[in-house]
Design an enzyme around this catalytic site. Structure first.
Site, PDB file in Angstrom:
ATOM      1  N   GLY A   1      -5.283  -7.747  15.016  1.00 49.38           N
ATOM      2  CA  GLY A   1      -5.676  -8.942  15.735  1.00 49.38           C
ATOM      3  C   GLY A   1      -6.355  -8.508  17.043  1.00 49.38           C
ATOM      4  O   GLY A   1      -5.956  -7.521  17.651  1.00 49.38           O
TER       5      GLY A   1
ATOM      6  N   ALA B   1      37.306  49.726  -6.867  1.00 47.22           N
ATOM      7  CA  ALA B   1      36.098  49.078  -7.385  1.00 47.22           C
ATOM      8  C   ALA B   1      36.266  48.728  -8.854  1.00 47.22           C
ATOM      9  O   ALA B   1      36.959  49.424  -9.598  1.00 47.22           O
ATOM     10  CB  ALA B   1      34.903  50.002  -7.192  1.00 47.22           C
TER      11      ALA B   1
ATOM     12  N   ARG C   1       0.808  -1.233   0.000  1.00 49.53           N
ATOM     13  CA  ARG C   1       0.000   0.000   0.000  1.00 49.53           C
ATOM     14  C   ARG C   1       0.842   1.285   0.000  1.00 49.53           C
ATOM     15  O   ARG C   1       0.306   2.375  -0.133  1.00 49.53           O
ATOM     16  CB  ARG C   1      -0.958  -0.002   1.197  1.00 49.53           C
ATOM     17  CG  ARG C   1      -2.164  -0.904   0.957  1.00 49.53           C
ATOM     18  CD  ARG C   1      -3.004  -1.055   2.203  1.00 49.53           C
ATOM     19  NE  ARG C   1      -2.363  -1.935   3.175  1.00 49.53           N
ATOM     20  CZ  ARG C   1      -2.685  -1.979   4.464  1.00 49.53           C
ATOM     21  NH1 ARG C   1      -3.621  -1.192   4.941  1.00 49.53           N
ATOM     22  NH2 ARG C   1      -2.067  -2.811   5.272  1.00 49.53           N
TER      23      ARG C   1
ATOM     24  N   TYR D   1      38.353  28.882 -10.180  1.00 48.40           N
ATOM     25  CA  TYR D   1      38.285  27.657 -10.966  1.00 48.40           C
ATOM     26  C   TYR D   1      38.559  27.978 -12.420  1.00 48.40           C
ATOM     27  O   TYR D   1      37.923  28.865 -12.998  1.00 48.40           O
ATOM     28  CB  TYR D   1      36.871  27.087 -10.792  1.00 48.40           C
ATOM     29  CG  TYR D   1      36.607  25.746 -11.437  1.00 48.40           C
ATOM     30  CD1 TYR D   1      37.448  24.670 -11.204  1.00 48.40           C
ATOM     31  CD2 TYR D   1      35.492  25.566 -12.251  1.00 48.40           C
ATOM     32  CE1 TYR D   1      37.187  23.435 -11.779  1.00 48.40           C
ATOM     33  CE2 TYR D   1      35.220  24.333 -12.818  1.00 48.40           C
ATOM     34  CZ  TYR D   1      36.071  23.268 -12.587  1.00 48.40           C
ATOM     35  OH  TYR D   1      35.806  22.051 -13.147  1.00 48.40           O
TER      36      TYR D   1
ATOM     37  N   ARG E   1      41.757  49.292 -13.884  1.00 44.63           N
ATOM     38  CA  ARG E   1      40.491  49.847 -14.362  1.00 44.63           C
ATOM     39  C   ARG E   1      40.841  50.749 -15.529  1.00 44.63           C
ATOM     40  O   ARG E   1      41.806  51.514 -15.448  1.00 44.63           O
ATOM     41  CB  ARG E   1      39.890  50.657 -13.210  1.00 44.63           C
ATOM     42  CG  ARG E   1      38.487  51.095 -13.405  1.00 44.63           C
ATOM     43  CD  ARG E   1      38.136  52.167 -12.411  1.00 44.63           C
ATOM     44  NE  ARG E   1      37.896  51.691 -11.050  1.00 44.63           N
ATOM     45  CZ  ARG E   1      37.915  52.491  -9.989  1.00 44.63           C
ATOM     46  NH1 ARG E   1      38.166  53.779 -10.108  1.00 44.63           N
ATOM     47  NH2 ARG E   1      37.683  52.001  -8.794  1.00 44.63           N
TER      48      ARG E   1
ATOM     49  N   ASN F   1       1.592   1.651   6.927  1.00 41.11           N
ATOM     50  CA  ASN F   1       1.154   0.820   5.806  1.00 41.11           C
ATOM     51  C   ASN F   1       0.999   1.627   4.528  1.00 41.11           C
ATOM     52  O   ASN F   1       1.049   1.086   3.438  1.00 41.11           O
ATOM     53  CB  ASN F   1      -0.179   0.134   6.128  1.00 41.11           C
ATOM     54  CG  ASN F   1      -0.019  -0.857   7.263  1.00 41.11           C
ATOM     55  OD1 ASN F   1       0.833  -1.728   7.223  1.00 41.11           O
ATOM     56  ND2 ASN F   1      -0.820  -0.695   8.306  1.00 41.11           N
TER      57      ASN F   1
ATOM     58  N   ASN G   1      36.920  44.058   4.632  1.00 37.59           N
ATOM     59  CA  ASN G   1      35.625  44.465   4.106  1.00 37.59           C
ATOM     60  C   ASN G   1      35.581  44.122   2.623  1.00 37.59           C
ATOM     61  O   ASN G   1      36.399  44.597   1.845  1.00 37.59           O
ATOM     62  CB  ASN G   1      35.435  45.975   4.319  1.00 37.59           C
ATOM     63  CG  ASN G   1      33.994  46.387   4.055  1.00 37.59           C
ATOM     64  OD1 ASN G   1      33.324  45.812   3.188  1.00 37.59           O
ATOM     65  ND2 ASN G   1      33.524  47.374   4.787  1.00 37.59           N
TER      66      ASN G   1
HETATM   67  C1  UD1 Z   1       0.005  -8.378  12.554  1.00 31.13           C
HETATM   68  C2  UD1 Z   1      -0.571  -9.265  13.639  1.00 31.13           C
HETATM   69  C3  UD1 Z   1      -1.831  -8.632  14.204  1.00 31.13           C
HETATM   70  C4  UD1 Z   1      -1.509  -7.249  14.730  1.00 31.13           C
HETATM   71  C5  UD1 Z   1      -0.860  -6.412  13.645  1.00 31.13           C
HETATM   72  C6  UD1 Z   1      -0.398  -5.108  14.209  1.00 31.13           C
HETATM   73  C7  UD1 Z   1      -0.044 -11.571  13.075  1.00 31.13           C
HETATM   74  C8  UD1 Z   1      -0.544 -12.818  12.470  1.00 31.13           C
HETATM   75  N1  UD1 Z   1      -0.896 -10.560  13.074  1.00 31.13           N
HETATM   76  O1  UD1 Z   1      -0.925  -8.336  11.505  1.00 31.13           O
HETATM   77  O2  UD1 Z   1      -2.370  -9.399  15.239  1.00 31.13           O
HETATM   78  O3  UD1 Z   1      -2.683  -6.637  15.199  1.00 31.13           O
HETATM   79  O4  UD1 Z   1       0.278  -7.069  13.090  1.00 31.13           O
HETATM   80  O5  UD1 Z   1       0.063  -4.301  13.176  1.00 31.13           O
HETATM   81  O6  UD1 Z   1       1.080 -11.531  13.551  1.00 31.13           O
HETATM   82  N2  UD1 Z   1       6.377  -9.716   8.306  1.00 31.13           N
HETATM   83  C9  UD1 Z   1       7.476 -10.456   7.915  1.00 31.13           C
HETATM   84  N3  UD1 Z   1       7.293 -11.631   7.283  1.00 31.13           N
HETATM   85  C10 UD1 Z   1       6.062 -12.118   7.012  1.00 31.13           C
HETATM   86  C11 UD1 Z   1       4.943 -11.377   7.416  1.00 31.13           C
HETATM   87  C12 UD1 Z   1       5.133 -10.177   8.057  1.00 31.13           C
HETATM   88  O7  UD1 Z   1       8.609 -10.034   8.141  1.00 31.13           O
HETATM   89  O8  UD1 Z   1       5.986 -13.214   6.443  1.00 31.13           O
HETATM   90  C13 UD1 Z   1       6.591  -8.449   9.003  1.00 31.13           C
HETATM   91  C14 UD1 Z   1       6.083  -7.251   8.217  1.00 31.13           C
HETATM   92  O9  UD1 Z   1       7.119  -6.715   7.424  1.00 31.13           O
HETATM   93  C15 UD1 Z   1       5.675  -6.303   9.328  1.00 31.13           C
HETATM   94  C16 UD1 Z   1       5.247  -7.221  10.457  1.00 31.13           C
HETATM   95  O10 UD1 Z   1       5.835  -8.454  10.188  1.00 31.13           O
HETATM   96  O11 UD1 Z   1       6.750  -5.513   9.778  1.00 31.13           O
HETATM   97  C17 UD1 Z   1       3.738  -7.347  10.550  1.00 31.13           C
HETATM   98  O12 UD1 Z   1       3.263  -7.861   9.348  1.00 31.13           O
HETATM   99  P1  UD1 Z   1       1.865  -7.425   8.761  1.00 31.13           P
HETATM  100  O13 UD1 Z   1       1.627  -8.138   7.511  1.00 31.13           O
HETATM  101  O14 UD1 Z   1       1.771  -5.951   8.758  1.00 31.13           O
HETATM  102  O15 UD1 Z   1       0.910  -8.023   9.886  1.00 31.13           O
HETATM  103  P2  UD1 Z   1      -0.622  -7.784  10.021  1.00 31.13           P
HETATM  104  O16 UD1 Z   1      -1.326  -8.672   9.097  1.00 31.13           O
HETATM  105  O17 UD1 Z   1      -0.907  -6.348   9.985  1.00 31.13           O
HETATM  106 CA    CA Z   2       0.609  -4.175   9.510  1.00 36.61          CA
END
Ligand code: UD1
Ligand code: CA
Length: 453
Positions: free
Chosen positions: A137, A422, A15, A386, A439, A225, A376
């Site tokens: 979550g 000048a 996004r 240059y 000059r 996001n 001054n």
């Molecule tokens: C997650 C939580 C959710 C919480 C929310 C808060 C889980 C299943 N859900 O959801 O409960 O409310 O964050 O923002 O954990 N990432 C990885 N590898 C992956 C997936 C994600 O590194 O395979 C990283 C992302 O880059 C990010 C973070 O984990 O920094 C969270 O991932 P995101 O996909 O935003 O989680 P949500 O679905 O929002």
């Molecule tokens: Ca997130």
């Protein structure tokens, strides 16, 4: 007790609509991930592991200076899967802290509190009360308030969706327990992902107490996001810095129109900063400094009682006590102004030093020059430093007076107390105490008539 911090940063950030991986987008000119890293770096006895994936090469090369274990998650199969990739980094006795690379404003105090709640029989979870918990979550509790599980939005029943306590995703737990639960994660859910959040239900089943705590403000746990959220967190961050500056004794004419994208390592008091000032890089600002509107200061050292007037740009420069700069001045890298120097409008200075009480007040270019004290320099003076291939120095000794509209063709030295007439083009050294001018003699043609049509 050793802490292993795991920063999850593999996600794409669709996004953001960007070629740049999300965690490289910046708040206050610092990548999101760097904010999280810098905060967690302040924890004692802490080893940091970063899970990366999307934009792997760019992420690694941009943040190559971070001292962390880098663990690649080739496919993003969920937050639980991401942590699973780190199992070699986790020892049984570690306290494992899980952070998100896209949640930049989390405070050290909040994290320390969380870690303090970890024992071999308890897991610490950071939750947040939200007016609109959509996307989060949900924290499911029984009637006595005891946590049962976390349910993801997409898996939640209509009743569960009404719960306004959200999971921040940030938690801490003992390594041995975490590894045991990670091995049990499945992906039988609405998104077909390995949810880290499923370990909460496992903890409950194992009689491990889940202790929740909350951040002081919701902004601390907000993730980025999209660019709207990014701009919100930028403003929150800038507001925090503005509050801090005012607490330190700085007057901000409008805290909402002031940005620090870097740091002020040494900060005086009774500084007055007008609107739309931007301070970048590492800086130091002395006492009683006034900074005019629309001024940019980058990596510079500003002494006491300095006045910088509106619309000036100051980069990698040193300004001595009591000096006055601007309006519309440009100090480029390598400018060193000693005390009580005056630099006026439309003056550009580069890689030059200007000694005590010298004045360059109007429309001049001074590059690669050593200017003595009490000099001054008249309007429209240009150091021709240059020749298209090489750069040469101009030396202007103490007390010299350079008449307006003069070109000083370097290398050239203007002697002590010399005066340059000048409109001169000076190509040879000019002796001290004498008037030098090049000059064409002024003539008037007697009886001359204008042509007529
Ligand atoms: C997650 C939580 C959710 C919480 C929310 C808060 C889980 C299943 N859900 O959801 O409960 O409310 O964050 O923002 O954990 N990432 C990885 N590898 C992956 C997936 C994600 O590194 O395979 C990283 C992302 O880059 C990010 C973070 O984990 O920094 C969270 O991932 P995101 O996909 O935003 O989680 P949500 O679905 O929002
Ligand atoms: Ca997130």
């Amino acid at each position: 007790m050793k802490i292993t911090t795991i920063i999850l940063a593999a996600g794409k950030g669709t996004r953001m609509r960007s070629e740049l991986p999300k965690i490289l987008h910046k708040v206050a000119n610092r990548p999101l991930l760097q904010h999280v890293y810098d905060m967690s770096k302040q924890l004692n006895n802490n080893e940091i592991t970063i899970v990366y994936g999307h934009g792997a090469d760019l992420v690694r090369s941009t943040l190559k200076d971070l001292s962390a274990n880098w663990v690649e998650q080739k496919q993003q199969l969920g937050t639980g899967h991401a942590v699973q990739q780190c199992k070699d980094q986790i020892s049984d006795d570690d306290t494992v802290l899980i952070l998100y690379g896209d949640v930049p404003l989390l405070k050290l105090g909040t994290v320390s509190q969380l870690i303090a709640n970890v024992t071999p029989k308890s897991l610490a979870l950071l939750t947040v009360k939200l007016d609109n918990p959509t996307g989060y979550g949900r924290i499911v509790r029984d009637t006595s308030g005891k946590i049962l599980k976390i349910v993801e939005e997409k898996d939640a029943s209509p009743d569960e969706k009404l719960i306004n306590e959200g999971n921040t995703g940030i938690m801490a737990v003992q390594g041995g327990l975490l590894k045991k639960w990670l091995a049990q994660l499945g992906n039988n859910n609405a998104q077909g992902e390995y949810y880290l959040t499923d370990i909460i239900e496992m903890a409950v089943a194992d009689n491990v107490e889940v202790i929740t705590s909350q951040p002081d403000t919701v902004d601390e746990v907000l993730g980025v996001n999209n660019r709207v959220q990014l701009s919100h967190l930028e403003r929150v961050y800038q507001n925090e810095q503005a509050q801090w500056l005012m607490e330190q004794g700085v007057t901000l004419m409008d805290p909402a129109r002031f940005d620090i994208r870097g740091s002020i390592e040494k900060l005086g008091i009774d500084i007055i900063i007008d609107v739309n000032v931007i301070i970048e890089g590492k800086n130091s600002i002395g006492n009683n400094v006034k900074i005019g509107a629309n001024t940019l200061i980058y990596n510079s050292i500003i002494g006491d009682n300095v006045e910088i007037l509106a619309n000036s740009v100051i980069e990698n420069a040193v300004i001595g006590t009591g000096s006055k700069v601007g309006p519309f001045a440009r100090l480029r890298p390598g400018t060193v102004l000693e005390d009580n120097v005056h630099i006026g409008n439309f003056v550009e200075i580069k890689n030059s030093s200007v000694a005590v009480s010298s004045k360059i007040n109007h429309l001049s270019y001074i590059g690669d020059a050593t200017v003595g004290s009490g000099v001054n320099i008249g309007a429209g003076t240009i150091t021709c430093n240059y020749d298209g291939a090489n750069k040469f120095r101009t030396v202007i000794e103490d007390g010299a007076f350079i008449g307006s509209d003069t070109q000083l063709v370097a290398p050239v030295t203007i002697g002590k107390n010399a005066t340059i007439g000048a409109g001169s083009t000076i190509t040879k050294d000019s002796p001290e105490n004498q008037l030098t001018l090049s000059r064409v003699k002024q003539t008037s043609i007697h009886g001359w008539k204008r042509p007529t049509k």
